[in-house]
Design an enzyme around this catalytic site. Structure first.
Site, PDB file in Angstrom:
ATOM      1  N   GLY A 281      16.596 -21.955 -17.293  1.00 42.69           N
ATOM      2  CA  GLY A 281      16.057 -22.165 -15.940  1.00 42.69           C
ATOM      3  C   GLY A 281      14.890 -21.220 -15.709  1.00 42.69           C
TER       4      GLY A 281
ATOM      5  N   LEU B 287      11.736 -21.568 -15.735  1.00 42.41           N
ATOM      6  CA  LEU B 287      10.518 -21.978 -15.031  1.00 42.41           C
ATOM      7  C   LEU B 287      10.719 -22.060 -13.521  1.00 42.41           C
ATOM      8  CD1 LEU B 287       9.123 -24.608 -17.558  1.00 42.41           C
ATOM      9  CD2 LEU B 287       8.634 -22.183 -17.356  1.00 42.41           C
ATOM     10  N   GLY B 288      11.872 -21.628 -13.040  1.00 41.12           N
ATOM     11  CA  GLY B 288      12.151 -21.663 -11.608  1.00 41.12           C
ATOM     12  C   GLY B 288      11.662 -20.409 -10.903  1.00 41.12           C
ATOM     13  N   GLN B 289      12.109 -20.272  -9.638  1.00 32.71           N
ATOM     14  CA  GLN B 289      11.594 -19.192  -8.789  1.00 32.71           C
ATOM     15  C   GLN B 289      11.976 -17.810  -9.336  1.00 32.71           C
ATOM     16  OE1 GLN B 289      13.142 -18.987  -4.780  1.00 32.71           O
ATOM     17  NE2 GLN B 289      11.484 -17.670  -4.101  1.00 32.71           N
TER      18      GLN B 289
ATOM     19  N   ASP C   8      14.270 -24.540 -20.294  1.00 35.84           N
ATOM     20  CA  ASP C   8      14.257 -25.236 -19.005  1.00 35.84           C
ATOM     21  C   ASP C   8      14.196 -26.738 -19.294  1.00 35.84           C
ATOM     22  OD1 ASP C   8      13.301 -24.034 -15.965  1.00 35.84           O
ATOM     23  OD2 ASP C   8      13.194 -26.201 -16.258  1.00 35.84           O
TER      24      ASP C   8
ATOM     25  N   TYR D 252      26.902 -26.217  -2.197  1.00 37.96           N
ATOM     26  CA  TYR D 252      26.350 -25.118  -2.999  1.00 37.96           C
ATOM     27  C   TYR D 252      27.277 -23.899  -2.952  1.00 37.96           C
ATOM     28  CZ  TYR D 252      22.758 -21.507  -4.072  1.00 37.96           C
ATOM     29  OH  TYR D 252      22.027 -20.462  -4.579  1.00 37.96           O
TER      30      TYR D 252
ATOM     31  N   LYS E  50      29.389 -21.891  -5.862  1.00 38.33           N
ATOM     32  CA  LYS E  50      29.206 -20.464  -6.169  1.00 38.33           C
ATOM     33  C   LYS E  50      30.552 -19.734  -6.177  1.00 38.33           C
ATOM     34  CE  LYS E  50      24.745 -20.225  -6.852  1.00 38.33           C
ATOM     35  NZ  LYS E  50      24.250 -20.109  -8.243  1.00 38.33           N
TER      36      LYS E  50
HETATM   37  P1  NAD Z   1      14.947 -22.913  -9.103  1.00 39.68           P
HETATM   38  O1  NAD Z   1      15.386 -24.241  -8.603  1.00 39.68           O
HETATM   39  O2  NAD Z   1      13.640 -22.382  -8.646  1.00 39.68           O
HETATM   40  O3  NAD Z   1      14.923 -22.914 -10.689  1.00 39.68           O
HETATM   41  C1  NAD Z   1      15.916 -23.524 -11.467  1.00 39.68           C
HETATM   42  C2  NAD Z   1      15.289 -23.930 -12.792  1.00 39.68           C
HETATM   43  O4  NAD Z   1      16.330 -24.536 -13.555  1.00 39.68           O
HETATM   44  C3  NAD Z   1      14.176 -24.961 -12.638  1.00 39.68           C
HETATM   45  O5  NAD Z   1      13.025 -24.554 -13.348  1.00 39.68           O
HETATM   46  C4  NAD Z   1      14.769 -26.238 -13.230  1.00 39.68           C
HETATM   47  O6  NAD Z   1      13.813 -27.050 -13.902  1.00 39.68           O
HETATM   48  C5  NAD Z   1      15.793 -25.677 -14.214  1.00 39.68           C
HETATM   49  N1  NAD Z   1      16.884 -26.627 -14.476  1.00 39.68           N
HETATM   50  C6  NAD Z   1      17.504 -27.429 -13.584  1.00 39.68           C
HETATM   51  N2  NAD Z   1      18.436 -28.183 -14.207  1.00 39.68           N
HETATM   52  C7  NAD Z   1      18.395 -27.838 -15.515  1.00 39.68           C
HETATM   53  C8  NAD Z   1      19.120 -28.273 -16.661  1.00 39.68           C
HETATM   54  N3  NAD Z   1      20.047 -29.224 -16.554  1.00 39.68           N
HETATM   55  N4  NAD Z   1      18.837 -27.723 -17.843  1.00 39.68           N
HETATM   56  C9  NAD Z   1      17.858 -26.767 -17.960  1.00 39.68           C
HETATM   57  N5  NAD Z   1      17.148 -26.318 -16.897  1.00 39.68           N
HETATM   58  C10 NAD Z   1      17.411 -26.844 -15.699  1.00 39.68           C
HETATM   59  O7  NAD Z   1      16.126 -21.869  -8.781  1.00 39.68           O
HETATM   60  P2  NAD Z   1      16.002 -20.304  -8.511  1.00 39.68           P
HETATM   61  O8  NAD Z   1      15.650 -20.110  -7.101  1.00 39.68           O
HETATM   62  O9  NAD Z   1      15.199 -19.668  -9.567  1.00 39.68           O
HETATM   63  O10 NAD Z   1      17.532 -19.895  -8.636  1.00 39.68           O
HETATM   64  C11 NAD Z   1      18.098 -19.520  -9.867  1.00 39.68           C
HETATM   65  C12 NAD Z   1      19.543 -19.165  -9.655  1.00 39.68           C
HETATM   66  O11 NAD Z   1      19.632 -18.136  -8.641  1.00 39.68           O
HETATM   67  C13 NAD Z   1      20.441 -20.312  -9.143  1.00 39.68           C
HETATM   68  O12 NAD Z   1      21.727 -20.162  -9.652  1.00 39.68           O
HETATM   69  C14 NAD Z   1      20.469 -20.065  -7.637  1.00 39.68           C
HETATM   70  O13 NAD Z   1      21.627 -20.593  -7.067  1.00 39.68           O
HETATM   71  C15 NAD Z   1      20.483 -18.558  -7.595  1.00 39.68           C
HETATM   72  N6  NAD Z   1      20.027 -18.049  -6.311  1.00 39.68           N
HETATM   73  C16 NAD Z   1      18.750 -18.246  -5.891  1.00 39.68           C
HETATM   74  C17 NAD Z   1      18.356 -17.771  -4.659  1.00 39.68           C
HETATM   75  C18 NAD Z   1      16.959 -17.979  -4.135  1.00 39.68           C
HETATM   76  O14 NAD Z   1      16.693 -17.675  -2.968  1.00 39.68           O
HETATM   77  N7  NAD Z   1      16.034 -18.482  -4.947  1.00 39.68           N
HETATM   78  C19 NAD Z   1      19.256 -17.079  -3.841  1.00 39.68           C
HETATM   79  C20 NAD Z   1      20.563 -16.914  -4.304  1.00 39.68           C
HETATM   80  C21 NAD Z   1      20.928 -17.375  -5.539  1.00 39.68           C
HETATM   81  N1  SER Z   2      18.053 -19.235  -1.225  1.00 42.02           N
HETATM   82  C1  SER Z   2      19.245 -19.941  -1.596  1.00 42.02           C
HETATM   83  C2  SER Z   2      19.311 -21.251  -0.890  1.00 42.02           C
HETATM   84  O1  SER Z   2      18.819 -21.311   0.222  1.00 42.02           O
HETATM   85  C3  SER Z   2      20.459 -19.105  -1.240  1.00 42.02           C
HETATM   86  O2  SER Z   2      21.291 -19.046  -2.313  1.00 42.02           O
HETATM   87  O3  SER Z   2      19.875 -22.171  -1.423  1.00 42.02           O
END
Ligand code: NAD
Ligand code: SER
Length: 312
Positions: free
Chosen positions: A10, A12-14, A36, A140, A144
């Site tokens: 993952g 390429l995500g945030q 990803d 969600y 978790k």
């Molecule tokens: P995001 O959606 O920005 O990135 C997720 C990445 O996973 C994407 O690039 C997507 O292409 C990839 N992906 C999705 N399905 C896939 C698969 N089947 N196989 C391979 N890759 C796949 O998410 P994020 O914000 O980077 O969050 C990452 C983790 O952190 C998650 O578990 C999220 O629940 C957790 N989290 C995020 C936040 C937040 O505010 N961003 C807050 C709390 C927890």
């Molecule tokens: N930023 C995340 C969401 O809103 C919290 O885990 O889903």
């Protein structure tokens, strides 16, 4: 500090975009493999695997081929998208975690997996303590809480060194957020820099815990660097930096960009936000491995405006 081979799923995500850069800075580009569903790479010299983490065989192949010793598993459905597609979200969030934990058990791989403040539900006291009744009402959040329990189970029964943080909403500018309830706190900066009015999908007084991404990335690294003897929580540590409302964030932006305007049209995400804690008590993370956030609302706003402006 002995070298280790790291897989970021993952990537390429945030979070993945910022975390990968930090891991490459610390360990060197040859030590980090990104993965990803998306196929573009974060850097020319970075090894990238485009694959679906739900495919256990392919995950096994990648782990063996690159001799992976540590996995950061970030692929997941976030809260708003999960609420609109519950079965897909459950499959992605839980099956992918079980795939990673099974391989971690077999190959003695260390794992980081993020939980969320969404694990709490409406009955959580304010601030939400490390331990209390967990009754999430979002798809969600349910995923978790279940994921946290699986992490603790693999640690207890199989000795897997898996570590986790309950992140608040994360704010960053390099990569767009992936469909969460706190996304407004990123989108608002893009509107402000583009000189557009912003329509917020949460009400002006919705207070939520938040954190600037560099603090989140540092927290992941500090947690993973801590000696195992200091880790007393194997489901997920509470973590926070600040709490604010959309109105307070808009006011902080308006202090710097007086023309900025905002209106409020709450949608289905309001109910998700209302089920989450307004504040989080993270004293156990502070005690166990020295957690301390650096960024305040004011410094976050300064950095976000500068970062988003640099993209234009
Ligand atoms: P995001 O959606 O920005 O990135 C997720 C990445 O996973 C994407 O690039 C997507 O292409 C990839 N992906 C999705 N399905 C896939 C698969 N089947 N196989 C391979 N890759 C796949 O998410 P994020 O914000 O980077 O969050 C990452 C983790 O952190 C998650 O578990 C999220 O629940 C957790 N989290 C995020 C936040 C937040 O505010 N961003 C807050 C709390 C927890
Ligand atoms: N930023 C995340 C969401 O809103 C919290 O885990 O889903």
């Amino acid at each position: 500090m002995s070298l280790k081979k790291i897989l970021v799923i993952g990537a390429l995500g945030q979070i993945g975009t910022d975390l990968t850069q930090a891991l490459v800075r610390k360990w060197g580009v040859a030590q980090v493999v990104t993965a990803d569903l998306k196929s573009h790479s974060l850097g020319e010299s970075l090894t990238h695997e485009a694959f679906d983490v739900l495919d256990l065989q392919q995950l096994q192949q990648i782990v063996e081929q690159h001799k992976i010793q540590e996995i950061y598993h970030l692929a997941a459905a976030l809260s708003a998208k999960a609420e609109q597609n519950p079965k897909w979200a459950w499959e992605l969030n839980l099956k992918s975690l079980l795939n990673v934990l099974e391989i971690a058990k077999e190959k003695r791989i260390r794992v980081f997996w993020p939980s969320s403040m969404a694990a709490f539900g409406p009955s959580a006291p304010h601030p939400a303590p490390q331990d209390c009744r967990m009754d999430p009402t979002s798809v969600y959040g349910i995923s978790k809480v279940a994921g946290e329990s699986w992490c603790a189970w693999y640690h207890q029964h199989h000795g897997v060194d898996v570590r986790s943080l309950r992140f608040p909403g994360l704010i960053s500018w390099k990569t767009p957020p992936g469909g969460g309830t706190t996304d407004y706190a990123v989108d608002i900066f893009h509107a402000a820099i583009a000189n557009r009015p912003y329509t917020c999908f949460l009400s002006e007084d919705t207070r939520l815990p938040m954190m600037y991404m560099p603090d989140a990335v540092r927290a992941i690294q500090e947690l993973m660097d801590a000696p195992a003897s200091q880790i007393t929580i194997r489901h997920a540590y509470n973590l926070t930096a600040m709490s604010f409302t959309p109105k307070e964030l808009a006011e902080a932006i308006r202090e710097r960009l007086p023309e900025f305007s905002i209106c409020y049209k709450p949608d289905f995400r309001q109910a998700i936000a209302d089920s989450w804690p307004r504040q989080i008590d993270d004293h156990v993370a502070r005690r166990d491995w020295g957690w301390k956030p650096k960024f305040t609302l004011s410094s976050l706003v300064d950095e976000m405006l500068q970062g988003v402006r640099s993209l234009a």
